[in-house]
Write a protein that holds these residues in place. Sequence first.
Motif, short mmCIF file in Angstrom:
data_model
loop_
_atom_site.label_atom_id
_atom_site.label_comp_id
_atom_site.label_asym_id
_atom_site.label_seq_id
_atom_site.Cartn_x
_atom_site.Cartn_y
_atom_site.Cartn_z
N ALA A 339 -13.61 39.85 6.07
CA ALA A 339 -13.49 40.89 5.05
C ALA A 339 -12.06 41.39 4.93
O ALA A 339 -11.81 42.53 4.52
N ILE A 340 -11.08 40.56 5.26
CA ILE A 340 -9.68 40.99 5.22
C ILE A 340 -9.26 41.42 3.82
O ILE A 340 -8.56 42.43 3.66
N PRO A 341 -9.64 40.71 2.74
CA PRO A 341 -9.23 41.19 1.41
C PRO A 341 -9.76 42.59 1.10
O PRO A 341 -9.05 43.40 0.48
N LEU A 342 -11.00 42.91 1.51
CA LEU A 342 -11.51 44.26 1.33
C LEU A 342 -10.66 45.25 2.12
O LEU A 342 -10.27 46.31 1.60
N TYR A 343 -10.38 44.92 3.38
CA TYR A 343 -9.55 45.79 4.21
C TYR A 343 -8.22 46.09 3.52
O TYR A 343 -7.79 47.25 3.44
N LEU A 344 -7.56 45.05 3.02
CA LEU A 344 -6.24 45.24 2.41
C LEU A 344 -6.33 46.12 1.17
O LEU A 344 -5.57 47.09 1.03
N ASP A 345 -7.26 45.81 0.27
CA ASP A 345 -7.39 46.62 -0.95
C ASP A 345 -7.68 48.07 -0.62
O ASP A 345 -7.08 49.00 -1.18
N LEU A 346 -8.61 48.29 0.30
CA LEU A 346 -9.08 49.65 0.60
C LEU A 346 -8.04 50.45 1.36
O LEU A 346 -7.72 51.60 1.01
N TYR A 347 -7.49 49.87 2.43
CA TYR A 347 -6.56 50.62 3.27
C TYR A 347 -5.24 50.87 2.56
O TYR A 347 -4.61 51.92 2.78
N GLU A 348 -4.81 49.95 1.71
CA GLU A 348 -3.61 50.23 0.91
C GLU A 348 -3.81 51.48 0.06
O GLU A 348 -2.92 52.34 -0.01
N GLU A 349 -4.96 51.59 -0.56
CA GLU A 349 -5.23 52.75 -1.42
C GLU A 349 -5.38 54.04 -0.60
O GLU A 349 -4.83 55.08 -0.96
N ILE A 350 -6.14 53.96 0.49
CA ILE A 350 -6.41 55.17 1.27
C ILE A 350 -5.13 55.74 1.87
O ILE A 350 -4.85 56.95 1.75
N PHE A 351 -4.32 54.89 2.52
CA PHE A 351 -3.15 55.43 3.20
C PHE A 351 -2.04 55.81 2.22
O PHE A 351 -1.24 56.72 2.50
N ALA A 352 -1.99 55.17 1.06
CA ALA A 352 -1.04 55.61 0.04
C ALA A 352 -1.43 56.99 -0.49
O ALA A 352 -0.59 57.87 -0.67
N GLU A 353 -2.73 57.19 -0.74
CA GLU A 353 -3.21 58.45 -1.29
C GLU A 353 -3.14 59.59 -0.29
O GLU A 353 -2.71 60.70 -0.62
N LEU A 354 -3.57 59.32 0.95
CA LEU A 354 -3.69 60.41 1.92
C LEU A 354 -2.41 60.68 2.70
O LEU A 354 -2.21 61.79 3.19
N ALA A 355 -1.56 59.68 2.84
CA ALA A 355 -0.37 59.87 3.68
C ALA A 355 0.93 59.45 3.01
O ALA A 355 2.00 59.64 3.59
N GLY A 356 0.84 58.86 1.82
CA GLY A 356 2.05 58.38 1.16
C GLY A 356 2.72 57.24 1.90
O GLY A 356 3.94 57.05 1.80
N VAL A 357 1.93 56.47 2.63
CA VAL A 357 2.46 55.38 3.46
C VAL A 357 1.97 54.05 2.91
O VAL A 357 0.78 53.89 2.61
N ALA A 358 2.89 53.10 2.78
CA ALA A 358 2.55 51.78 2.27
C ALA A 358 2.35 50.79 3.41
O ALA A 358 3.13 50.76 4.36
N LEU A 359 1.29 49.99 3.31
CA LEU A 359 1.11 48.89 4.24
C LEU A 359 2.16 47.83 3.96
O LEU A 359 2.77 47.81 2.88
N PRO A 360 2.42 46.94 4.91
CA PRO A 360 3.40 45.88 4.66
C PRO A 360 2.99 45.00 3.49
O PRO A 360 1.80 44.93 3.14
N PRO A 361 3.95 44.32 2.86
CA PRO A 361 3.59 43.37 1.80
C PRO A 361 2.58 42.34 2.32
O PRO A 361 2.64 41.94 3.48
N ARG A 362 1.67 41.92 1.48
CA ARG A 362 0.67 40.95 1.89
C ARG A 362 1.31 39.59 2.18
O ARG A 362 2.31 39.22 1.55
N PHE A 363 0.70 38.87 3.10
CA PHE A 363 1.15 37.51 3.39
C PHE A 363 0.62 36.60 2.29
O PHE A 363 -0.58 36.38 2.18
N GLU A 364 1.54 36.11 1.47
CA GLU A 364 1.15 35.26 0.36
C GLU A 364 2.12 34.09 0.25
O GLU A 364 3.16 34.07 0.93
N LEU A 365 1.81 33.15 -0.60
CA LEU A 365 2.69 32.00 -0.80
C LEU A 365 4.00 32.47 -1.45
O LEU A 365 4.00 33.41 -2.26
N PRO A 366 5.11 31.83 -1.11
CA PRO A 366 6.38 32.18 -1.76
C PRO A 366 6.28 31.97 -3.28
O PRO A 366 5.55 31.10 -3.76
N ALA A 367 7.00 32.81 -4.03
CA ALA A 367 6.99 32.69 -5.49
C ALA A 367 7.50 31.32 -5.93
O ALA A 367 7.00 30.73 -6.89
N GLU A 368 8.50 30.82 -5.22
CA GLU A 368 9.03 29.48 -5.48
C GLU A 368 8.73 28.61 -4.26
O GLU A 368 8.85 29.07 -3.12
#
Length: 465
Positions: A339-368
């Motif tokens: 359930a990692i995608p749920l965790y990322l979507d949810l926790y990014e929103e909760i901690f941004a809203e409640l603490a103004g803190v951003a989680l690290p950028p997601r691990f994704e493929l390079p743009a190039e």
Amino acid sequence: MSNPKPLDEAHWTTRFAELVAQHGIPGAQLGILRLGRDGAADELFTTATGVLHAGTGQPATTDSVWQIGSISKVWTATVVMQLVDEGRFALDTPVVEILPELTLGEPEVTKKLTVWHLLTHTSGIDGDIFTDTGRGDDCLEKYVAGLATAAQNHPLGATWSYCNSGFSLLGRVIEKVTGTTWDAALKERLFAPLGLTHTTTLPEEAMVFAHAMGHLSGGEEPKVAPVWGLPRSAGPAGLITSTSTDVLAFARMHLNGGLAADGTRVLSAESTAAMAGFQTECPERILLGDSWGLGWFRCDWSGHRAIGHDGNTIGQAAFLRLLPEAGIAVSVHTNVGSAIPLYLDLYEEIFAELAGVALPPRFELPAEPVQVDITPYLGAYQRESVLEEVLVEDGRPVLRTTVSGPIAELEGSEPETNDLVGVSDGLFAVKPSGSEAYYPVRFYSLPTGEHYLHFGARATPKKSS
């Protein structure tokens, strides 16, 4: 960091249900805790959505219990640190001094292995031994006896590799020192002083409550797991069953310097800080955290220090994160294997809203696309229950994973081949079958020259080119 407005419970109830449905998860439970400041009361919010079992349709509620999996390790570590507080042993005490009968695969490791090595996942003992040693109170004693034939995957203290086996061994340390079972020790030392009402370690205890069943996959046709839980010998590594309310009572104690809500001293302030403090680096700093404490992993969230732990059992996944500077803890329980995608979507929103803190950028493929030479990393990497083969097929680098052992048999695992996508030198991305997310694969070498592949939080040694 300013104290935001009160929790918008209606918003988080709706948003949680939306995200759980979006990710095809049968059922889930959320809890948010924010400590009160300047004499204000704590805020505690819980909600649940979906069903506990796709076959029965029983609704999930805030009183339903879920397997929290390896979050249990932090509970086991807390009891270990209570015993350190009591002077029963120290972090640098060799385990063989507590368990004279201990025999591991390498005599030197038997002599030098310490409590610290086990708490920090640096022992090198093969970490995924799930031997079923029965339902009796002697299950951990029997399990530890079986470690005499366990493989040593890396030299003692040489690197970090997630180790379930080490926490079952710590459970036996607790038993030997307290003279009772791990289960009884947790009840006496944590469940009772924290006032927990829905937290258990044994399946017959969990069955008193409405309880979640695991699912190997979700979506429109969820696949229910073939069994409910792991063998009792895995208890200290991952068999606690609980609610978000109870998990957040445990988290609150860690946010509050070791004090329970009623002021009871559960753990010393010094040990509480040591558990959250830096103890060792992680070779791969993306999947979980950048470093490890004593039980907790440690995350750098845009310059803010968070601690936490995840838990996965057979078809259940749980997440716990604490942001000490803001006095916030968030707990999520799900009844799906990943359930990692749920965790990322949810926790990014909760901690941004409640603490103004951003989680690290997601691990994704390079743009190039990044061209990374796979040649130095080709070969077979192997530990007790996993063979990782790095190959070139049809001109593309791939990772072929073959899992064996009791858990693989239960889940019906088949060999799986996935593309390795270059990210940077020694770092690749892989998207396992059925996953919405990419996972990091790190290749590295020890100072003494041994080559390792780090994937899924495990260090796997290279056996052949």
